[in-house]
Enzyme design. Structure first.
Site, PDB file in Angstrom:
ATOM      1  N   LYS A 165       0.853  -1.187   0.000  1.00 47.02           N
ATOM      2  CA  LYS A 165       0.000   0.000   0.000  1.00 47.02           C
ATOM      3  C   LYS A 165       0.892   1.241   0.000  1.00 47.02           C
ATOM      4  O   LYS A 165       1.661   1.467   0.933  1.00 47.02           O
ATOM      5  CB  LYS A 165      -0.910   0.002   1.223  1.00 47.02           C
ATOM      6  CG  LYS A 165      -1.800   1.241   1.273  1.00 47.02           C
ATOM      7  CD  LYS A 165      -2.899   1.131   2.282  1.00 47.02           C
ATOM      8  CE  LYS A 165      -3.728   2.406   2.318  1.00 47.02           C
ATOM      9  NZ  LYS A 165      -4.781   2.356   3.317  1.00 47.02           N
TER      10      LYS A 165
ATOM     11  N   LYS B 299      -1.996  -1.544  -3.961  1.00 48.06           N
ATOM     12  CA  LYS B 299      -2.895  -0.384  -3.915  1.00 48.06           C
ATOM     13  C   LYS B 299      -2.088   0.905  -3.933  1.00 48.06           C
ATOM     14  O   LYS B 299      -1.137   1.008  -3.166  1.00 48.06           O
ATOM     15  CB  LYS B 299      -3.707  -0.475  -2.632  1.00 48.06           C
ATOM     16  CG  LYS B 299      -4.642   0.679  -2.395  1.00 48.06           C
ATOM     17  CD  LYS B 299      -5.350   0.465  -1.101  1.00 48.06           C
ATOM     18  CE  LYS B 299      -6.163   1.711  -0.827  1.00 48.06           C
ATOM     19  NZ  LYS B 299      -6.355   1.945   0.545  1.00 48.06           N
TER      20      LYS B 299
HETATM   21  C1  PBG Z   1      -7.763   3.531   5.000  1.00 49.62           C
HETATM   22  C2  PBG Z   1      -8.023   3.194   3.583  1.00 49.62           C
HETATM   23  C3  PBG Z   1      -7.832   4.051   2.508  1.00 49.62           C
HETATM   24  C4  PBG Z   1      -8.330   3.392   1.383  1.00 49.62           C
HETATM   25  C5  PBG Z   1      -8.788   2.137   1.794  1.00 49.62           C
HETATM   26  N1  PBG Z   1      -8.574   2.018   3.164  1.00 49.62           N
HETATM   27  C6  PBG Z   1      -7.324   5.446   2.450  1.00 49.62           C
HETATM   28  C7  PBG Z   1      -6.041   5.820   3.034  1.00 49.62           C
HETATM   29  O1  PBG Z   1      -5.153   5.003   3.268  1.00 49.62           O
HETATM   30  O2  PBG Z   1      -5.909   7.007   3.293  1.00 49.62           O
HETATM   31  C8  PBG Z   1      -8.364   4.000   0.013  1.00 49.62           C
HETATM   32  C9  PBG Z   1      -9.374   3.474  -0.920  1.00 49.62           C
HETATM   33  C10 PBG Z   1      -9.646   4.363  -2.083  1.00 49.62           C
HETATM   34  O3  PBG Z   1      -9.026   5.422  -2.290  1.00 49.62           O
HETATM   35  O4  PBG Z   1     -10.532   3.996  -2.868  1.00 49.62           O
HETATM   36  N2  PBG Z   1      -6.921   2.782   5.719  1.00 49.62           N
END
Ligand code: PBG
Length: 333
Positions: free
Chosen positions: A202, A256
């Site tokens: 991530k 991601k």
């Molecule tokens: C939070 C989380 C995020 C997303 C999924 N879980 C945002 C972040 O890390 O700030 C993003 C999903 C998206 O942008 O569609 N832990």
């Protein structure tokens, strides 16, 4: 790999591109409804369908409406939905206590959907950001996002989620050691069949902007997430994260955002050969829809092409806000 090709004109690539049936017959990858995980935003209330301004076509749904959406997803053949809570400011505090309230919004939604639509999978995010008055995924103490104390909160959060009937937990917090802590807690509490899809790779990304709006976290977030999410310059580091999460008991891993990180998807699949997923995040969705609304691209074609790219990059499945739309198209409606 040795590539044997005849010289032109003995070989003509265009022979196999001539008709639809020839192109389909030789297609190397396929996108199916089975590949889709649909992220859904839930909120309090009844009968509420509230549009998310930065994600046209995406709504925050009250639990009764989320049950209807889950029913529709099941009818489309979508295997799994991922629930994300829009948390009101009154339910946020520095200790993120609402995260481990067994009756919090997302746990109530999970129970309601499980009761009404037993055949659809439910995935829940393990991270503190929806409940944190500081907007971060971990606890903030004296301006620092603390790791080990956050693990204790994440463990409690994971257990109430498993208790509510979640099939898959998706730790998205990027604290060190979370997968091991959660896996041991699940084993120790008889949740041996709850699986973990780790948000292993991530990245600290600007593409999450609309999501933070959707869950009501943009106002709360102080600073950025660069001390825990991966630097977008790095690829080997993502491999180390995947290796570590697998060694701690992750069943599936995720990359991601999606489209800007297709190289990471391919590396993960090639190097680990494990169930690999990508999250086509909110910003990717928003870009395709916005360009489509402006008439600058054909939205449906761009959507299908973007999802096929994940299959080509080695992904087994994709979390995408387009899921119901794509499912409808793939089902021929
Ligand atoms: C939070 C989380 C995020 C997303 C999924 N879980 C945002 C972040 O890390 O700030 C993003 C999903 C998206 O942008 O569609 N832990």
């Amino acid at each position: 790999m040795s590539l044997i090709t005849a010289p032109f004109p003995l070989a003509r690539s265009r022979r196999l591109r001539r008709t639809d049936w020839l192109r389909d017959m030789g297609g190397e990858n396929q996108l199916t409804v089975d590949d889709l995980i649909w992220p859904i935003f839930v909120r309090e209330g009844t009968g509420v369908i509230e549009p998310v301004a930065s994600m046209p076509g995406v709504n925050r749904l009250s639990i009764d409406e989320a049950v209807k959406a889950a029913n529709q997803a099941a009818a489309f053949g979508i295997p799994c939905i991922a629930l994300f809570p829009y948390t009101e400011a009154k339910d946020k505090n520095p200790d993120c206590t609402e995260a481990f309230n067994p009756d919090n919004l997302v746990n109530r939604a999970t129970r309601a959907i499980k009761a009404a639509v037993p055949n659809i999978g439910i995935m829940l995010d393990v991270a503190l950001d929806p409940y944190n008055s500081d907007g971060h995924d971990g606890l903030v103490r004296d301006g620092i996002i603390v790791n080990d104390e956050s693990l204790m909160a994440l463990e409690k959060q994971a257990l109430v989620q498993a208790e509510s009937g979640a099939d898959i937990l998706g730790p998205s917090d990027m604290m060190d050691g979370r997968i091991g802590i959660i896996r041991h807690a699940l084993e120790a509490n008889d949740f041996t069949d709850v699986s973990i899809m780790s948000y292993s790779a991530k990245y600290a990304s600007a593409f999450y902007g609309p999501f933070r709006d959707a869950v009501g976290a943009s106002g709360a977030l102080k600073g950025d997430k660069k001390t825990y999410q991966i630097n977008s310059a790095n690829s080997d580091e993502a491999m180390r994260e995947v290796a570590r999460d697998l060694s701690e008991g992750a069943d599936m891993v995720m990359v991601k955002p999606g489209m800007p990180y297709l190289d990471i998807c391919r590396r993960v699949k090639d190097e680990f050969k494990v169930p690999t997923f990508a999250y086509q995040v909110s910003g990717e969705y928003a870009m395709i829809v916005a360009a489509g609304q402006n008439g600058w691209i054909d939205q449906d074609k761009a959507m299908l092409e973007s999802l096929m790219a994940f299959k080509r990059a080695g992904c087994d499945g994709i979390l995408t806000y387009f899921a119901p739309k794509v499912a409808e198209m793939l089902n021929g409606n």
